[in-house]
Write a protein that holds these residues in place. Structure first.
Motif, PDB file in Angstrom:
ATOM      1  N   ALA A   4      13.152  12.354  14.112  1.00 54.84           N
ATOM      2  CA  ALA A   4      12.194  12.451  12.989  1.00 54.84           C
ATOM      3  C   ALA A   4      10.874  11.772  13.364  1.00 54.84           C
ATOM      4  O   ALA A   4       9.791  12.283  13.058  1.00 54.84           O
ATOM      5  CB  ALA A   4      12.797  11.811  11.742  1.00 54.84           C
ATOM      6  N   TRP A   5      10.950  10.644  14.044  1.00 57.44           N
ATOM      7  CA  TRP A   5       9.718   9.954  14.464  1.00 57.44           C
ATOM      8  C   TRP A   5       8.946  10.804  15.461  1.00 57.44           C
ATOM      9  O   TRP A   5       7.729  10.909  15.407  1.00 57.44           O
ATOM     10  CB  TRP A   5      10.043   8.599  15.107  1.00 57.44           C
ATOM     11  N   ARG A   6       9.710  11.372  16.381  1.00 54.45           N
ATOM     12  CA  ARG A   6       9.084  12.181  17.445  1.00 54.45           C
ATOM     13  C   ARG A   6       8.372  13.384  16.840  1.00 54.45           C
ATOM     14  O   ARG A   6       7.233  13.691  17.170  1.00 54.45           O
ATOM     15  CB  ARG A   6      10.177  12.634  18.417  1.00 54.45           C
ATOM     16  N   GLU A   7       9.106  14.051  15.950  1.00 49.40           N
ATOM     17  CA  GLU A   7       8.549  15.248  15.303  1.00 49.40           C
ATOM     18  C   GLU A   7       7.305  14.896  14.492  1.00 49.40           C
ATOM     19  O   GLU A   7       6.363  15.687  14.399  1.00 49.40           O
ATOM     20  CB  GLU A   7       9.613  15.809  14.353  1.00 49.40           C
ATOM     21  N   ALA A   8       7.301  13.681  13.927  1.00 47.90           N
ATOM     22  CA  ALA A   8       6.156  13.265  13.109  1.00 47.90           C
ATOM     23  C   ALA A   8       4.936  12.938  13.974  1.00 47.90           C
ATOM     24  O   ALA A   8       3.832  12.824  13.470  1.00 47.90           O
ATOM     25  CB  ALA A   8       6.541  12.055  12.266  1.00 47.90           C
ATOM     26  N   GLY A   9       5.153  12.749  15.305  1.00 46.49           N
ATOM     27  CA  GLY A   9       3.993  12.539  16.178  1.00 46.49           C
ATOM     28  C   GLY A   9       3.954  11.192  16.881  1.00 46.49           C
ATOM     29  O   GLY A   9       2.952  10.852  17.501  1.00 46.49           O
ATOM     30  N   LEU A  10       5.062  10.448  16.807  1.00 45.49           N
ATOM     31  CA  LEU A  10       5.082   9.152  17.504  1.00 45.49           C
ATOM     32  C   LEU A  10       5.266   9.374  19.004  1.00 45.49           C
ATOM     33  O   LEU A  10       6.075  10.211  19.411  1.00 45.49           O
ATOM     34  CB  LEU A  10       6.243   8.297  16.962  1.00 45.49           C
TER      35      LEU A  10
ATOM     36  N   LEU B 192       0.857  -1.189   0.000  1.00 44.28           N
ATOM     37  CA  LEU B 192       0.000   0.000   0.000  1.00 44.28           C
ATOM     38  C   LEU B 192       0.893   1.239   0.000  1.00 44.28           C
ATOM     39  O   LEU B 192       1.933   1.273   0.671  1.00 44.28           O
ATOM     40  CB  LEU B 192      -0.909   0.027   1.232  1.00 44.28           C
ATOM     41  N   THR B 193       0.496   2.246  -0.738  1.00 47.65           N
ATOM     42  CA  THR B 193       1.237   3.507  -0.739  1.00 47.65           C
ATOM     43  C   THR B 193       0.960   4.240   0.582  1.00 47.65           C
ATOM     44  O   THR B 193       0.036   3.861   1.331  1.00 47.65           O
ATOM     45  CB  THR B 193       0.767   4.416  -1.892  1.00 47.65           C
ATOM     46  N   VAL B 194       1.714   5.300   0.809  1.00 41.42           N
ATOM     47  CA  VAL B 194       1.487   6.074   2.032  1.00 41.42           C
ATOM     48  C   VAL B 194       0.039   6.575   2.073  1.00 41.42           C
ATOM     49  O   VAL B 194      -0.656   6.437   3.086  1.00 41.42           O
ATOM     50  CB  VAL B 194       2.474   7.266   2.120  1.00 41.42           C
ATOM     51  N   ASP B 195      -0.436   7.112   0.958  1.00 39.45           N
ATOM     52  CA  ASP B 195      -1.814   7.633   0.934  1.00 39.45           C
ATOM     53  C   ASP B 195      -2.828   6.526   1.207  1.00 39.45           C
ATOM     54  O   ASP B 195      -3.819   6.738   1.916  1.00 39.45           O
ATOM     55  CB  ASP B 195      -2.117   8.272  -0.429  1.00 39.45           C
ATOM     56  N   GLU B 196      -2.574   5.341   0.646  1.00 39.41           N
ATOM     57  CA  GLU B 196      -3.511   4.226   0.855  1.00 39.41           C
ATOM     58  C   GLU B 196      -3.502   3.785   2.321  1.00 39.41           C
ATOM     59  O   GLU B 196      -4.563   3.514   2.905  1.00 39.41           O
ATOM     60  CB  GLU B 196      -3.147   3.056  -0.063  1.00 39.41           C
ATOM     61  N   LEU B 197      -2.312   3.729   2.903  1.00 42.81           N
ATOM     62  CA  LEU B 197      -2.219   3.337   4.322  1.00 42.81           C
ATOM     63  C   LEU B 197      -3.004   4.313   5.198  1.00 42.81           C
ATOM     64  O   LEU B 197      -3.760   3.913   6.091  1.00 42.81           O
ATOM     65  CB  LEU B 197      -0.756   3.310   4.767  1.00 42.81           C
TER      66      LEU B 197
ATOM     67  N   ALA C 130       3.327  10.641  10.569  1.00 42.19           N
ATOM     68  CA  ALA C 130       2.664  11.964  10.569  1.00 42.19           C
ATOM     69  C   ALA C 130       1.215  11.835  10.102  1.00 42.19           C
ATOM     70  O   ALA C 130       0.301  12.430  10.690  1.00 42.19           O
ATOM     71  CB  ALA C 130       3.443  12.931   9.679  1.00 42.19           C
ATOM     72  N   GLY C 131       1.008  11.042   9.061  1.00 44.41           N
ATOM     73  CA  GLY C 131      -0.349  10.859   8.528  1.00 44.41           C
ATOM     74  C   GLY C 131      -1.268  10.212   9.549  1.00 44.41           C
ATOM     75  O   GLY C 131      -2.425  10.610   9.715  1.00 44.41           O
ATOM     76  N   VAL C 132      -0.739   9.223  10.258  1.00 43.75           N
ATOM     77  CA  VAL C 132      -1.545   8.513  11.262  1.00 43.75           C
ATOM     78  C   VAL C 132      -1.795   9.437  12.460  1.00 43.75           C
ATOM     79  O   VAL C 132      -2.916   9.522  12.978  1.00 43.75           O
ATOM     80  CB  VAL C 132      -0.827   7.206  11.682  1.00 43.75           C
ATOM     81  N   ALA C 133      -0.741  10.146  12.883  1.00 48.65           N
ATOM     82  CA  ALA C 133      -0.880  11.028  14.053  1.00 48.65           C
ATOM     83  C   ALA C 133      -1.926  12.121  13.782  1.00 48.65           C
ATOM     84  O   ALA C 133      -2.653  12.538  14.692  1.00 48.65           O
ATOM     85  CB  ALA C 133       0.464  11.650  14.415  1.00 48.65           C
TER      86      ALA C 133
END
Ligand code: SAM
Ligand code: SF4
Length: 360
Positions: A136-142, A72-77, A110-113
């Motif tokens: 990078a993970w933290r900044e993305a919202g993990l 699945l692409t990022v958008d699909e996920l 980031a998309g999930v967060a």
């Protein structure tokens, strides 16, 4: 062994009939519920089946991966995750394979967060946890990370993971994650008889030292070698007894009714903090309160780790279907979730897909 699918054809817009689950009688409620009275709140989103390790209990060295265009692409996920959230999912765990080997991981986090769920977690083997990656993970919202570590002994770690990563590398990454404020940071170890059972107590000592929860997982029949045998399972009760002899434990029960782990505190409070969790799917199945649904990296809805039936959502995603159709498919697939894994039942058949291709 092929996947046995119960197929009800649904018209596809790009040729061949996609496989669709039967219509759920409770579709109208717009909540992910199954036919056994369970509600799904916890989504496991696998973003790749690839991995830089070849853990003996998971993946054979000559494992064959899905073609990249099949993922699945990022958008699909994100679209699937959004649909699950709109149907009641409250926690999303990003997993694999090894999620850190997929370059778009920060984008996916980031998309999930951005979906606004209370809990965004990641399960990783800890091989790629340098300060830049963690930032990078933290900044993305993990917020939460679970890291696998099956042995503290470098030779044994290499034998289990068949990788060049060392336990020191993983521990350094765990320390960095704790220092960076990820909370909770949990550790996972699969304990296999004759492989790493001697690591039970050293790993408990590590939990005390790092102030994190060490979770021991019973070996499940989800290895790609299909070499699982009950005699290789170290029962959770035996693990707890081994720890308790050195570090007395206080049972705390399950954090919530659908938690996979039975939690224990150290009786002395453990100066550095730290806890123990026992995940006992083989000797103490917790299927009755399961709240999990899995999406594989190639877009199959997998209602149970041990499903021999999974439902292919990818054609809908790629055929221009609307959100309602995607949601209906998820509701219907969830309804088919089996009552339990059946590992101890006569005639149990190990699923064709290994853990790495399902999403742990
Ligand atoms: N690669 C990451 C990792 O190893 O943490 C994430 C994916 S891995 C499939 C997720 C979890 O499944 C890990 O904690 C791993 O130890 C566990 N696992 C893999 N194969 C297993 C098996 N046959 N029985 C029990 N747990 C297993
Ligand atoms: Fe890779 Fe995780 Fe499977 Fe080990 S358990 S081979 S790290 S996916």
């Amino acid at each position: 062994m092929g996947l046995a699918l119960t197929v009800l054809p649904r018209a596809g817009r790009s040729g061949g009939p996609p496989q669709a689950p039967p219509i759920s009688p409770r579709r109208g409620e717009r909540r992910l519920v199954d036919s056994h009275g369970r509600t799904i709140r916890d989504l496991r989103l696998s973003i790749t089946d690839r991995c830089n390790f070849r853990c003996v209990y998971c993946m054979e060295p000559d494992v064959r991966f899905l073609p990249r265009e099949g993922l699945l692409t990022v958008d699909e996920l994100i679209r699937v995750a959004r649909a699950c959230v709109s149907l009641g999912a409250q926690k999303i765990r990003i997993t694999g394979g090894e999620p850190a080997v997929r370059p778009e991981l920060p984008e996916i986090i980031a998309g999930v967060a951005a979906l606004g769920v209370a809990d965004v977690a990641l399960t990783t083997n800890g091989s790629i946890m340098d300060a830049r990656t963690l930032a990078a993970w933290r900044e993305a919202g993990l917020t939460r990370i679970t890291i696998s570590i099956d042995s503290l002994d470098p030779g044994a770690f290499a034998r289990v993971t068949r990788s060049r990563t060392t336990p020191r590398d993983v521990i350094d990454g765990v320390r960095r994650a704790v220092a960076m404020g990820f909370h909770p940071v949990k550790l996972n170890a699969v304990i296999v008889r004759g492989l790493n059972e001697d690591q039970v107590v050293p790993l408990a000592a590590l939990a005390r030292d790092l102030g994190v929860e060490m979770r021991y997982i019973e070996f499940m029949p989800l290895d790609s070698a299909h070499a699982w045998d009950r005699s290789r399972v170290v029962p959770a009760a035996e693990i707890a007894a081994a720890i308790d002899r050195v570090y007395p434990l206080v049972p705390l029960g399950r954090h919530d009714v659908s938690s996979t782990a039975l939690d224990y505190a150290f009786a002395d409070g453990a100066p550095g903090g730290g806890r123990i969790g026992l995940i006992a799917p083989v000797t103490r199945p917790f299927c009755g309160a399961c709240s999990r649904l899995r999406i594989t990296a190639d877009g199959k809805v997998r209602p149970c780790l041990f499903s021999t039936r999974e439902w292919d959502l990818r054609p809908l995603l790629r055929d221009g279907c609307g959100d309602t159709e995607i949601e209906d498919f998820l509701l219907d697939a969830t309804w088919t979730k089996q009552a339990g894994h059946g590992i101890s039942a006569a005639g149990f058949e190990q699923p064709a897909r290994p853990m790495s291709a399902i999403g742990g």
